[in-house]
Scaffold this motif. Structure first.
Motif, PDB file in Angstrom:
ATOM      1  N   LYS A 137      20.948  23.226  23.609  1.00  0.00           N
ATOM      2  CA  LYS A 137      21.850  24.944  23.449  1.00  0.00           C
ATOM      3  C   LYS A 137      21.647  24.435  24.757  1.00  0.00           C
ATOM      4  CE  LYS A 137      22.033  25.148  19.698  1.00  0.00           C
ATOM      5  NZ  LYS A 137      20.538  25.719  17.429  1.00  0.00           N
ATOM      6  N   ALA A 138      22.069  23.492  25.583  1.00  0.00           N
ATOM      7  CA  ALA A 138      21.565  24.022  27.323  1.00  0.00           C
ATOM      8  C   ALA A 138      23.106  25.008  27.398  1.00  0.00           C
ATOM      9  CB  ALA A 138      21.882  22.594  27.632  1.00  0.00           C
ATOM     10  N   ASP A 139      24.114  24.589  26.130  1.00  0.00           N
ATOM     11  CA  ASP A 139      25.362  25.071  27.217  1.00  0.00           C
ATOM     12  C   ASP A 139      25.420  26.715  26.740  1.00  0.00           C
ATOM     13  OD1 ASP A 139      25.849  23.441  29.217  1.00  0.00           O
ATOM     14  OD2 ASP A 139      27.115  22.692  27.796  1.00  0.00           O
ATOM     15  N   ARG A 140      23.978  27.258  25.933  1.00  0.00           N
ATOM     16  CA  ARG A 140      24.003  28.794  25.241  1.00  0.00           C
ATOM     17  C   ARG A 140      24.264  29.682  26.521  1.00  0.00           C
ATOM     18  NH1 ARG A 140      23.738  28.446  19.306  1.00  0.00           N
ATOM     19  NH2 ARG A 140      25.109  26.084  18.612  1.00  0.00           N
ATOM     20  N   PHE A 141      24.368  31.024  25.883  1.00  0.00           N
ATOM     21  CA  PHE A 141      23.841  32.359  26.357  1.00  0.00           C
ATOM     22  C   PHE A 141      22.644  32.994  25.813  1.00  0.00           C
ATOM     23  CE2 PHE A 141      27.700  31.872  28.614  1.00  0.00           C
ATOM     24  CZ  PHE A 141      27.573  31.900  29.662  1.00  0.00           C
ATOM     25  N   PRO A 142      21.356  33.100  26.345  1.00  0.00           N
ATOM     26  CA  PRO A 142      20.741  34.324  25.686  1.00  0.00           C
ATOM     27  C   PRO A 142      20.997  34.977  24.560  1.00  0.00           C
ATOM     28  CG  PRO A 142      19.982  33.973  27.855  1.00  0.00           C
ATOM     29  CD  PRO A 142      21.293  33.672  28.134  1.00  0.00           C
ATOM     30  N   ASP A 143      22.033  35.715  24.270  1.00  0.00           N
ATOM     31  CA  ASP A 143      22.669  36.301  22.929  1.00  0.00           C
ATOM     32  C   ASP A 143      23.133  35.060  22.295  1.00  0.00           C
ATOM     33  OD1 ASP A 143      25.177  35.790  24.401  1.00  0.00           O
ATOM     34  OD2 ASP A 143      25.243  38.177  24.057  1.00  0.00           O
ATOM     35  N   GLU A 144      23.426  33.936  22.455  1.00  0.00           N
ATOM     36  CA  GLU A 144      23.747  32.878  21.729  1.00  0.00           C
ATOM     37  C   GLU A 144      22.800  32.233  20.657  1.00  0.00           C
ATOM     38  OE1 GLU A 144      28.102  32.748  23.647  1.00  0.00           O
ATOM     39  OE2 GLU A 144      27.155  30.863  23.886  1.00  0.00           O
ATOM     40  N   LEU A 145      21.619  32.747  21.391  1.00  0.00           N
ATOM     41  CA  LEU A 145      20.224  31.897  20.627  1.00  0.00           C
ATOM     42  C   LEU A 145      19.709  32.298  19.900  1.00  0.00           C
ATOM     43  CD1 LEU A 145      19.214  30.601  24.177  1.00  0.00           C
ATOM     44  CD2 LEU A 145      20.894  29.221  22.309  1.00  0.00           C
ATOM     45  N   SER A 146      18.771  32.071  19.045  1.00  0.00           N
ATOM     46  CA  SER A 146      17.936  32.839  18.499  1.00  0.00           C
ATOM     47  C   SER A 146      16.512  33.495  19.538  1.00  0.00           C
ATOM     48  CB  SER A 146      17.494  31.845  16.520  1.00  0.00           C
ATOM     49  OG  SER A 146      16.506  30.712  17.596  1.00  0.00           O
ATOM     50  N   GLY A 147      15.839  33.939  18.102  1.00  0.00           N
ATOM     51  CA  GLY A 147      14.310  34.139  18.997  1.00  0.00           C
ATOM     52  C   GLY A 147      13.536  33.425  19.712  1.00  0.00           C
ATOM     53  N   GLY A 148      13.548  32.159  18.424  1.00  0.00           N
ATOM     54  CA  GLY A 148      12.799  31.319  18.456  1.00  0.00           C
ATOM     55  C   GLY A 148      13.288  29.865  19.858  1.00  0.00           C
ATOM     56  N   GLU A 149      14.054  29.554  19.438  1.00  0.00           N
ATOM     57  CA  GLU A 149      15.316  29.321  20.837  1.00  0.00           C
ATOM     58  C   GLU A 149      15.191  29.697  21.965  1.00  0.00           C
ATOM     59  OE1 GLU A 149      18.359  27.587  17.592  1.00  0.00           O
ATOM     60  OE2 GLU A 149      19.454  29.623  19.446  1.00  0.00           O
ATOM     61  N   ARG A 150      15.310  31.123  21.916  1.00  0.00           N
ATOM     62  CA  ARG A 150      14.935  31.733  23.563  1.00  0.00           C
ATOM     63  C   ARG A 150      13.511  31.562  23.850  1.00  0.00           C
ATOM     64  NH1 ARG A 150      16.937  37.389  21.847  1.00  0.00           N
ATOM     65  NH2 ARG A 150      18.833  36.465  20.749  1.00  0.00           N
ATOM     66  N   GLN A 151      12.496  31.366  22.956  1.00  0.00           N
ATOM     67  CA  GLN A 151      11.111  31.263  23.505  1.00  0.00           C
ATOM     68  C   GLN A 151      11.020  29.618  24.245  1.00  0.00           C
ATOM     69  OE1 GLN A 151       9.338  31.614  20.213  1.00  0.00           O
ATOM     70  NE2 GLN A 151       9.652  34.185  20.271  1.00  0.00           N
ATOM     71  N   ARG A 152      11.953  29.210  23.721  1.00  0.00           N
ATOM     72  CA  ARG A 152      11.741  27.694  23.843  1.00  0.00           C
ATOM     73  C   ARG A 152      12.349  27.381  25.361  1.00  0.00           C
ATOM     74  NH1 ARG A 152      10.597  23.482  19.353  1.00  0.00           N
ATOM     75  NH2 ARG A 152      10.334  24.396  18.057  1.00  0.00           N
ATOM     76  N   VAL A 153      12.794  28.251  25.558  1.00  0.00           N
ATOM     77  CA  VAL A 153      14.209  27.724  26.532  1.00  0.00           C
ATOM     78  C   VAL A 153      13.296  28.583  27.891  1.00  0.00           C
ATOM     79  CG1 VAL A 153      15.888  28.826  28.372  1.00  0.00           C
ATOM     80  CG2 VAL A 153      16.413  28.162  25.923  1.00  0.00           C
TER      81      VAL A 153
END
Ligand code: ADP
Length: 239
Positions: A137-153
């Protein structure tokens, strides 16, 4: 073995005279490589002050903080700032990703702010993201990520580069129990990869993900317990 973080006889007093507050009193704490320690205690017991000392944001009134065996009070302000930038990673309650940057740019930002060239920073960011299983998900922007994915980032950002001390202040405070457990599991995994972690939490169930729980009251360590059994080992036993 040298602890990644050690507080030796650390006291912190705010204010003077009648307004004096003993936020920490003679605290000893050592956190080793690969270890996650949870800090619990009632409001006002000194948990945030302990993180402030551990992150070298302020110096103790008495005692000494060591990072990687190095006493912090003996360093110049510039050297202290360098340790903060290079060795210490923070995880915040709201995870604080910048909306205008991609996931990888968010993760590499601490390195770029420290003067690391963009290519090297990007490579280190992808490596940290790989550890958190979020590299794709490296090239996604935060609002294109789920909550859990944002936490991982956000957790990847806290361990990027040579950081070896991860400090988290109520990182699960705004999450439901399922997401809270997921974050604790990620912090635990990040620490297993060779980083020492300190996490403040109010939740005893979540604290049981740590290797050790330290209880504070009125600025003093009143108890330290090894977690009797990890939630994951309970699951394995129950299956
Ligand atoms: P906790 O995180 O457990 O709620 P804190 O570390 O925030 O506790 O606070 C411990 C004590 O120190 C409290 O009595 C608080 O009011 C006091 N304190 C914390 N920071 C400051 C400060 N910058 N100035 C004055 N008092 C402070």
């Amino acid at each position: 073995m040298t602890a990644v973080l050690e507080l030796r006889g650390v006291s912190k007093t705010y204010g003077t005279g009648a307004a004096e507050v003993h936020a920490l009193v003679d605290v000893d704490l050592a956190v080793g490589d690969g270890e996650l320690v949870a800090i619990m205690g009632p409001s006002g017991s000194g948990k945030s002050t302990l993180l402030t000392m551990a992150g070298t944001l302020e110096l103790p009134t008495a005692g000494e903080v060591f990072i990687g065996g190095q006493p912090i009070s003996g360093l110049s302000r510039n050297e202290q700032a360098r340790i903060r930038r290079r060795s210490v990673g923070y995880v915040f309650q709201d995870f604080n990703l910048l909306a205008g940057l991609t996931a990888a740019e968010n993760v590499s930002l601490p390195l770029e702010l420290d003067g690391v060239n963009a290519k090297t920073a990007h490579r280190a960011a992808l490596s940290a993201m790989r550890q958190l299983d979020i590299e794709e998900k490296a090239d996604r922007f935060p609002d294109e990520l789920s909550g859990g994915e944002r936490q991982r980032v956000a957790i990847a950002r806290s361990i990027v580069g040579d950081r070896n001390l991860l400090l988290a202040d109520e990182p699960t405070g705004a999450l439901d129990s399922v997401n809270g457990e997921a974050v604790m599991r990620m912090l635990r995994n990040a620490c297993q990869a060779g980083i020492a972690g300190v996490v403040v939490t109010h939740d005893a169930q979540l604290a049981s993900w740590a290797d050790r729980v330290v209880f504070l009251r009125d600025g003093r360590v009143v108890d330290q317990t090894a977690a009797p059994m990890e939630p994951e080992s309970l699951l394995v036993q129950g299956s």
